[in-house]
Design a protein around this motif. Sequence first.
Motif, PDB file in Angstrom:
ATOM      1  N   SER A 186       1.011  -1.650   0.480  1.00  0.00           N
ATOM      2  CA  SER A 186       0.094  -0.011  -0.371  1.00  0.00           C
ATOM      3  C   SER A 186       0.530   1.205  -0.127  1.00  0.00           C
ATOM      4  O   SER A 186       0.471   2.273  -0.600  1.00  0.00           O
ATOM      5  CB  SER A 186      -0.629   0.126   1.302  1.00  0.00           C
ATOM      6  N   LYS A 187       2.023   0.953   0.458  1.00  0.00           N
ATOM      7  CA  LYS A 187       2.905   2.567   0.735  1.00  0.00           C
ATOM      8  C   LYS A 187       3.742   2.293  -0.752  1.00  0.00           C
ATOM      9  O   LYS A 187       3.229   3.818  -1.258  1.00  0.00           O
ATOM     10  CB  LYS A 187       4.046   2.169   2.135  1.00  0.00           C
ATOM     11  N   TYR A 188       3.776   1.796  -1.339  1.00  0.00           N
ATOM     12  CA  TYR A 188       4.327   1.438  -2.911  1.00  0.00           C
ATOM     13  C   TYR A 188       3.372   2.147  -3.841  1.00  0.00           C
ATOM     14  O   TYR A 188       3.521   3.119  -4.347  1.00  0.00           O
ATOM     15  CB  TYR A 188       4.658   0.025  -3.070  1.00  0.00           C
ATOM     16  N   VAL A 189       2.115   2.556  -3.699  1.00  0.00           N
ATOM     17  CA  VAL A 189       1.119   2.301  -4.033  1.00  0.00           C
ATOM     18  C   VAL A 189       1.299   4.046  -3.914  1.00  0.00           C
ATOM     19  O   VAL A 189       0.472   5.205  -4.877  1.00  0.00           O
ATOM     20  CB  VAL A 189      -0.091   2.051  -3.827  1.00  0.00           C
ATOM     21  N   LEU A 190       0.911   4.545  -2.781  1.00  0.00           N
ATOM     22  CA  LEU A 190       0.744   5.337  -2.179  1.00  0.00           C
ATOM     23  C   LEU A 190       2.519   6.596  -2.859  1.00  0.00           C
ATOM     24  O   LEU A 190       2.245   7.870  -3.528  1.00  0.00           O
ATOM     25  CB  LEU A 190       0.912   5.983  -1.136  1.00  0.00           C
ATOM     26  N   ILE A 191       3.076   6.099  -2.590  1.00  0.00           N
ATOM     27  CA  ILE A 191       4.556   6.538  -3.181  1.00  0.00           C
ATOM     28  C   ILE A 191       4.473   7.099  -5.520  1.00  0.00           C
ATOM     29  O   ILE A 191       4.723   8.052  -5.140  1.00  0.00           O
ATOM     30  CB  ILE A 191       5.650   5.685  -2.718  1.00  0.00           C
ATOM     31  N   THR A 192       3.453   6.065  -5.616  1.00  0.00           N
ATOM     32  CA  THR A 192       3.742   6.353  -6.984  1.00  0.00           C
ATOM     33  C   THR A 192       2.812   6.998  -7.545  1.00  0.00           C
ATOM     34  O   THR A 192       2.923   8.314  -8.782  1.00  0.00           O
ATOM     35  CB  THR A 192       3.039   4.726  -7.642  1.00  0.00           C
ATOM     36  N   LEU A 193       2.075   7.642  -6.896  1.00  0.00           N
ATOM     37  CA  LEU A 193       1.038   8.333  -6.500  1.00  0.00           C
ATOM     38  C   LEU A 193       2.129   9.362  -6.547  1.00  0.00           C
ATOM     39  O   LEU A 193       1.656  10.927  -7.597  1.00  0.00           O
ATOM     40  CB  LEU A 193      -0.183   8.216  -6.380  1.00  0.00           C
ATOM     41  N   VAL A 194       2.287   9.800  -5.368  1.00  0.00           N
ATOM     42  CA  VAL A 194       3.166  11.327  -4.989  1.00  0.00           C
ATOM     43  C   VAL A 194       4.305  11.109  -6.267  1.00  0.00           C
ATOM     44  O   VAL A 194       4.117  12.421  -6.492  1.00  0.00           O
ATOM     45  CB  VAL A 194       3.982  11.156  -3.744  1.00  0.00           C
ATOM     46  N   GLU A 195       4.560  10.356  -6.552  1.00  0.00           N
ATOM     47  CA  GLU A 195       5.863  10.643  -7.917  1.00  0.00           C
ATOM     48  C   GLU A 195       5.203  11.172  -8.977  1.00  0.00           C
ATOM     49  O   GLU A 195       5.793  11.839 -10.278  1.00  0.00           O
ATOM     50  CB  GLU A 195       6.478   9.174  -7.844  1.00  0.00           C
ATOM     51  N   HIS A 196       3.809  10.497  -9.470  1.00  0.00           N
ATOM     52  CA  HIS A 196       2.736  11.091 -10.587  1.00  0.00           C
ATOM     53  C   HIS A 196       2.875  12.415 -10.149  1.00  0.00           C
ATOM     54  O   HIS A 196       2.784  13.124 -11.149  1.00  0.00           O
ATOM     55  CB  HIS A 196       1.841   9.780 -10.522  1.00  0.00           C
ATOM     56  N   LEU A 197       2.399  13.055  -9.137  1.00  0.00           N
ATOM     57  CA  LEU A 197       1.725  14.519  -9.078  1.00  0.00           C
ATOM     58  C   LEU A 197       2.968  15.217  -9.128  1.00  0.00           C
ATOM     59  O   LEU A 197       3.067  15.907  -9.744  1.00  0.00           O
ATOM     60  CB  LEU A 197       1.553  14.445  -7.669  1.00  0.00           C
ATOM     61  N   ALA A 198       4.504  14.431  -8.403  1.00  0.00           N
ATOM     62  CA  ALA A 198       6.154  15.309  -8.754  1.00  0.00           C
ATOM     63  C   ALA A 198       5.585  15.690 -10.196  1.00  0.00           C
ATOM     64  O   ALA A 198       6.446  16.461 -10.114  1.00  0.00           O
ATOM     65  CB  ALA A 198       6.868  15.261  -8.499  1.00  0.00           C
ATOM     66  N   ALA A 199       5.833  14.518 -11.372  1.00  0.00           N
ATOM     67  CA  ALA A 199       6.146  14.618 -12.730  1.00  0.00           C
ATOM     68  C   ALA A 199       5.346  15.782 -13.409  1.00  0.00           C
ATOM     69  O   ALA A 199       5.401  16.436 -14.303  1.00  0.00           O
ATOM     70  CB  ALA A 199       5.962  13.178 -12.491  1.00  0.00           C
ATOM     71  N   LEU A 200       3.892  15.501 -12.635  1.00  0.00           N
ATOM     72  CA  LEU A 200       3.093  16.455 -13.258  1.00  0.00           C
ATOM     73  C   LEU A 200       3.251  18.040 -12.892  1.00  0.00           C
ATOM     74  O   LEU A 200       3.052  18.335 -13.919  1.00  0.00           O
ATOM     75  CB  LEU A 200       1.524  16.125 -12.942  1.00  0.00           C
ATOM     76  N   SER A 201       3.580  18.338 -11.789  1.00  0.00           N
ATOM     77  CA  SER A 201       4.081  19.825 -12.105  1.00  0.00           C
ATOM     78  C   SER A 201       5.511  20.283 -11.974  1.00  0.00           C
ATOM     79  O   SER A 201       5.758  21.199 -12.534  1.00  0.00           O
ATOM     80  CB  SER A 201       4.366  19.520 -10.061  1.00  0.00           C
TER      81      SER A 201
END
Length: 214
Positions: free
Chosen positions: A177-192
Amino acid sequence: MDSATSDRAALSATADNGLKIVVVGGFGVGKTTMVRSVSEIRPLNTEETMTRAGEAVDHLDGIQAKSATTVAFDFGRITLDERSVLYLFGAPGQERFWFLWDRLFSGTLGAVVLVDTRRLADSWYAIDRLEHHGTPFIVACNDFGGPLHSEQQIREALDLSDDVPLVECDARDRSSSKYVLITLVEHLAALSAARLRTPEAALAAAGPTPEPAP
């Protein structure tokens, strides 16, 4: 309670940067389980025992063993540092509670769409609402031991663009589950970062154009 857990609990009084993420998806895909597995505090949940009165409105195809359901939302927390806390909200999956979703999406940085590959169609509404709100999201396929699908098959079934991350997970497992959240945070950082590379963003960062000298 160990000292590390005590320290994290004490941080809630000093944290001043709250970041909000929502876990959405169909009925019975594991949203409550994911919030529970990854939260550092005992999660707040609004699970109620399912009764025969709900059989006419809650579709239990593929999840006949389910005995409880979320009727408002789940809430968990992860401390990132001394000033930043990640708040997790799990949205209810039944159609009769979908009216709560728009309110839960308010102020959300991004979302995890949790999917049961045995019931892919149950995820369409979640994706539609997130796209309607312009909320960035990733898709996580929870492991229910259902039929195997290729990544391309899942993308086609959910009409996902190539830039939306798609991962597999076990919502019962904390590290998964932490890996899922990390993937989302990395996606948000890439979009930013991508937004900052646009010409409009570059001009805004440079500030106003100086007036020519007389």
